[in-house]
Design an enzyme around this catalytic site. Structure first.
Site, PDB file in Angstrom:
ATOM      1  N   LYS A   1       1.189   8.406  11.730  1.00  0.00           N
ATOM      2  CA  LYS A   1       0.676   7.832  10.394  1.00  0.00           C
ATOM      3  C   LYS A   1      -0.834   7.225  10.158  1.00  0.00           C
ATOM      4  O   LYS A   1      -1.028   8.206   8.723  1.00  0.00           O
ATOM      5  CB  LYS A   1       2.241   7.300   9.386  1.00  0.00           C
ATOM      6  CG  LYS A   1       1.635   6.855   7.970  1.00  0.00           C
ATOM      7  CD  LYS A   1       2.926   5.818   7.891  1.00  0.00           C
ATOM      8  CE  LYS A   1       2.916   4.663   7.806  1.00  0.00           C
ATOM      9  NZ  LYS A   1       1.591   4.102   7.153  1.00  0.00           N
TER      10      LYS A   1
ATOM     11  N   ASP B   1       4.824   7.989   5.607  1.00  0.00           N
ATOM     12  CA  ASP B   1       4.920   6.565   5.029  1.00  0.00           C
ATOM     13  C   ASP B   1       5.982   6.282   4.516  1.00  0.00           C
ATOM     14  O   ASP B   1       6.874   7.513   4.124  1.00  0.00           O
ATOM     15  CB  ASP B   1       3.974   6.185   3.707  1.00  0.00           C
ATOM     16  CG  ASP B   1       3.519   6.440   2.580  1.00  0.00           C
ATOM     17  OD1 ASP B   1       4.627   7.479   2.469  1.00  0.00           O
ATOM     18  OD2 ASP B   1       2.764   6.167   1.888  1.00  0.00           O
TER      19      ASP B   1
END
Length: 222
Positions: free
Chosen positions: A143, A162
């Site tokens: 991420k 996220d």
């Protein structure tokens, strides 16, 4: 195509409506990111890396404020680790994250043999650059690496999974539930599904991330 349904459902139409209303604003933001890659100096690129190291399980806006404060106070690039810790009240796990920042700083700012921009340029491919970051920068997962590469304008088609994005992928039916954790395989699977959804609704991946972020927060951030 994935197992989600594309049509005139309210969730999908809500995403489309936000995209239409925010498209110009998002495009300007994406252009800002691209300028960092084209014209950004070593410290500017490192500031984006620092931001992404700080963001896990923390508020993104507060993390960026912390980065800006550290730059103003001369802490981010040259300050002792103890000074960095004092500036990270907005981030969780400050001891670990401060150590990650110092290690990254030593590697990419003080070691003239390693230029982060040069390394990424030589790799050339966004997916491979992400993998390199995950393997070589402590505190950076898939991420965070995707977020960093988007924010420096190198690759804007990677999924930044996220909590806001995962929530909205569930909202539009791309995933059935929000996973408690993301293994490498699970991350790539959801990224593939998000890419398919992006193509189906004709909203580029780079825009889709910011559209979903805007839906949750009411603003275009980074």
């Amino acid at each position: 195509m994935g197992n989600f349904s594309i049509g005139k459902s309210d969730p999908v139409e809500e995403i489309r409506t936000i995209f239409k209303s925010k498209r110009q604003e998002i495009e300007l933001r994406l252009n800002d990111f691209k300028k960092i890659w084209k014209k950004g100096k070593k410290k500017e690129i490192f500031a984006e890396l620092a931001f992404c190291i700080l963001t896990p399980q923390a508020n993104g806006k507060l993390c960026w404020s912390a980065v800006e404060n550290m730059i103003r106070k001369g802490v981010l690039f040259t300050g002792e680790r103890s000074r960095i810790v004092k500036e990270l009240s907005s981030a969780r796990f400050v001891q670990k994250k401060s150590a990650y920042l110092v290690e990254a700083r030593e590697k990419f700012l003080f070691n003239n043999r390693i230029s982060l921009k040069s390394v990424i340029s030589q790799i050339g491919n966004g997916y491979e650059a992400r993998e390199w970051l995950v393997q070589n920068v402590k505190g950076i997962g898939y991420k965070e690496a995707s977020h960093f590469l988007r924010n420096i304008g190198f690759d804007q088609n990677l999924a930044i999974l996220d909590r806001h994005i995962l929530k909205n992928l569930q909202f539009v039916g791309v995933i059935k539930e929000i996973p408690g954790s993301l293994s490498k395989g699970r991350y790539f699977d959801i990224e593939k599904r998000m890419t398919e959804f992006s193509k189906a609704v004709q909203i580029p991946m780079s825009y889709l991330d910011l559209v979903m972020w805007c839906k949750e927060t009411g603003e275009i951030f980074k």
